[in-house]
Write a protein that holds these residues in place. Structure first.
Motif, short mmCIF file in Angstrom:
data_model
loop_
_atom_site.label_atom_id
_atom_site.label_comp_id
_atom_site.label_asym_id
_atom_site.label_seq_id
_atom_site.Cartn_x
_atom_site.Cartn_y
_atom_site.Cartn_z
N ALA A 92 -0.74 -8.18 -10.32
CA ALA A 92 -1.22 -7.86 -11.68
C ALA A 92 -1.58 -6.38 -11.74
O ALA A 92 -1.36 -5.70 -12.75
CB ALA A 92 -2.42 -8.72 -12.04
N TYR A 93 -2.14 -5.86 -10.65
CA TYR A 93 -2.44 -4.42 -10.57
C TYR A 93 -1.17 -3.60 -10.71
O TYR A 93 -1.16 -2.54 -11.35
CB TYR A 93 -3.14 -4.13 -9.24
CG TYR A 93 -3.23 -2.67 -8.89
CD1 TYR A 93 -4.20 -1.85 -9.47
CD2 TYR A 93 -2.35 -2.09 -7.98
CE1 TYR A 93 -4.29 -0.50 -9.16
CE2 TYR A 93 -2.43 -0.75 -7.66
CZ TYR A 93 -3.40 0.04 -8.24
OH TYR A 93 -3.48 1.38 -7.94
N PHE A 94 -0.07 -4.07 -10.10
CA PHE A 94 1.20 -3.37 -10.20
C PHE A 94 1.88 -3.60 -11.56
O PHE A 94 2.92 -3.02 -11.83
CB PHE A 94 2.15 -3.83 -9.09
CG PHE A 94 1.92 -3.17 -7.76
CD1 PHE A 94 2.46 -1.93 -7.46
CD2 PHE A 94 1.14 -3.80 -6.79
CE1 PHE A 94 2.25 -1.33 -6.24
CE2 PHE A 94 0.92 -3.20 -5.55
CZ PHE A 94 1.47 -1.97 -5.28
N ARG A 95 1.31 -4.48 -12.37
CA ARG A 95 1.85 -4.84 -13.70
C ARG A 95 3.23 -5.49 -13.59
O ARG A 95 4.09 -5.32 -14.45
CB ARG A 95 1.89 -3.63 -14.63
CG ARG A 95 0.50 -3.14 -15.03
CD ARG A 95 0.58 -1.94 -15.95
NE ARG A 95 0.91 -0.73 -15.21
CZ ARG A 95 1.26 0.43 -15.77
NH1 ARG A 95 1.35 0.50 -17.09
NH2 ARG A 95 1.52 1.48 -15.03
N ASP A 133 0.81 -1.22 0.00
CA ASP A 133 0.00 0.00 0.00
C ASP A 133 0.85 1.28 0.00
O ASP A 133 0.37 2.33 -0.43
CB ASP A 133 -0.94 0.02 1.20
CG ASP A 133 -2.11 -0.93 1.04
OD1 ASP A 133 -2.40 -1.33 -0.10
OD2 ASP A 133 -2.73 -1.28 2.07
N PRO A 150 -3.36 -11.49 -8.08
CA PRO A 150 -4.06 -10.35 -8.67
C PRO A 150 -3.54 -8.99 -8.20
O PRO A 150 -3.59 -8.01 -8.96
CB PRO A 150 -5.52 -10.56 -8.24
CG PRO A 150 -5.64 -12.04 -8.06
CD PRO A 150 -4.32 -12.45 -7.48
N VAL A 151 -3.07 -8.90 -6.96
CA VAL A 151 -2.53 -7.63 -6.48
C VAL A 151 -1.31 -7.22 -7.30
O VAL A 151 -1.15 -6.04 -7.67
CB VAL A 151 -2.15 -7.73 -4.98
CG1 VAL A 151 -1.45 -6.47 -4.52
CG2 VAL A 151 -3.39 -7.97 -4.14
N GLN A 157 2.40 3.01 -7.39
CA GLN A 157 1.74 2.10 -8.33
C GLN A 157 2.66 1.69 -9.48
O GLN A 157 2.52 0.62 -10.06
CB GLN A 157 0.48 2.75 -8.88
CG GLN A 157 -0.31 1.87 -9.85
CD GLN A 157 -1.51 2.59 -10.44
OE1 GLN A 157 -1.91 3.64 -9.93
NE2 GLN A 157 -2.08 2.04 -11.49
#
Length: 209
Positions: free
Chosen positions: A136-139, A100, A133-134, A104
């Motif tokens: 994946a959010y950060f790529r 957190d 998935p977390v 990003q």
């Protein structure tokens, strides 16, 4: 030359999460050296040592100097190993809290090798539906094999079972291959000046004043 950061979110010392991290780190170093990278540096970092810094960052919006240094190390690394204990079918609060406070853009295209531990194999899918998935959010470029270790995977002398050792080796091979063959642009530094101010964010959301 490869510089790897291994983040472990185990809460006790020693912890099964740290033991898994060490196994993944050793296997990754062996694979990288086997592929010709003879200058491999893996730094294992216990997130529990930064727990107060992480909470302070979340409350104030400012990172301490030691937490800022850790963020810089993570961003600049050629690859990242990340392990967490599983609580309530998901990652630990400490693990998520550190994510957190990361920008990003910190992990874009960065090779990532995931691991998790729990008391029973019933929690193994948490890696796929909660943790992967977390990132994946950060790529991040997460390797296909993520390693889950339950209590039965550990030997009486804190060794690893044959099945776990095989999974660790498979993931390490994918991780090493991705690091050495990664031609994508990865984040190596974050320009804080690029962060828009609050007024700009409001305007982007359609709020005019």
């Amino acid at each position: 030359m490869s510089h790897i950061i291994a983040l472990t979110a185990g809460l006790s010392q020693p912890s099964s999460t740290r033991i898994l991290t060490d196994a993944m780190s050793t296997a990754s170093q062996n694979e990288l050296e086997g592929l010709g990278d003879l200058d491999v540096h893996i730094e294992v970092i216990e997130l529990r040592d930064f727990a107060h810094d992480i909470v302070d960052n979340m409350l104030t919006g400012f990172a301490s100097s030691r937490l800022e240094e850790l963020k810089i190390k993570v961003i600049a690394a050629d690859g990242l190993i990340a392990t967490t204990p599983v609580f309530s079918q998901s990652f630990s609060g400490l693990f998520k809290s550190f994510l957190d406070v990361l920008d990003q853009k910190s992990l874009i295209n960065k090779p990532l090798y995931l691991g998790a531990t729990a008391g029973t194999a019933r929690h193994s899918l948490a890696l796929e539906y909660a943790i992967r998935p977390v990132f994946a959010y950060f790529r991040a470029a997460t390797v296909p094999t993520a390693v889950f270790a339950a209590s039965e995977d550990w030997g009486d002398t804190a060794g690893v079972s044959g099945d776990l050792e095989s999974r660790v080796a498979r993931g390490a091979k994918e991780f090493a291959t991705l690091i050495l063959g990664n031609n994508l642009t990865t984040t190596k530094a974050i320009d804080e000046l690029e962060t828009p101010d609050f007024e700009t964010l409001l305007r982007q959301g359609g709020i005019e004043f």
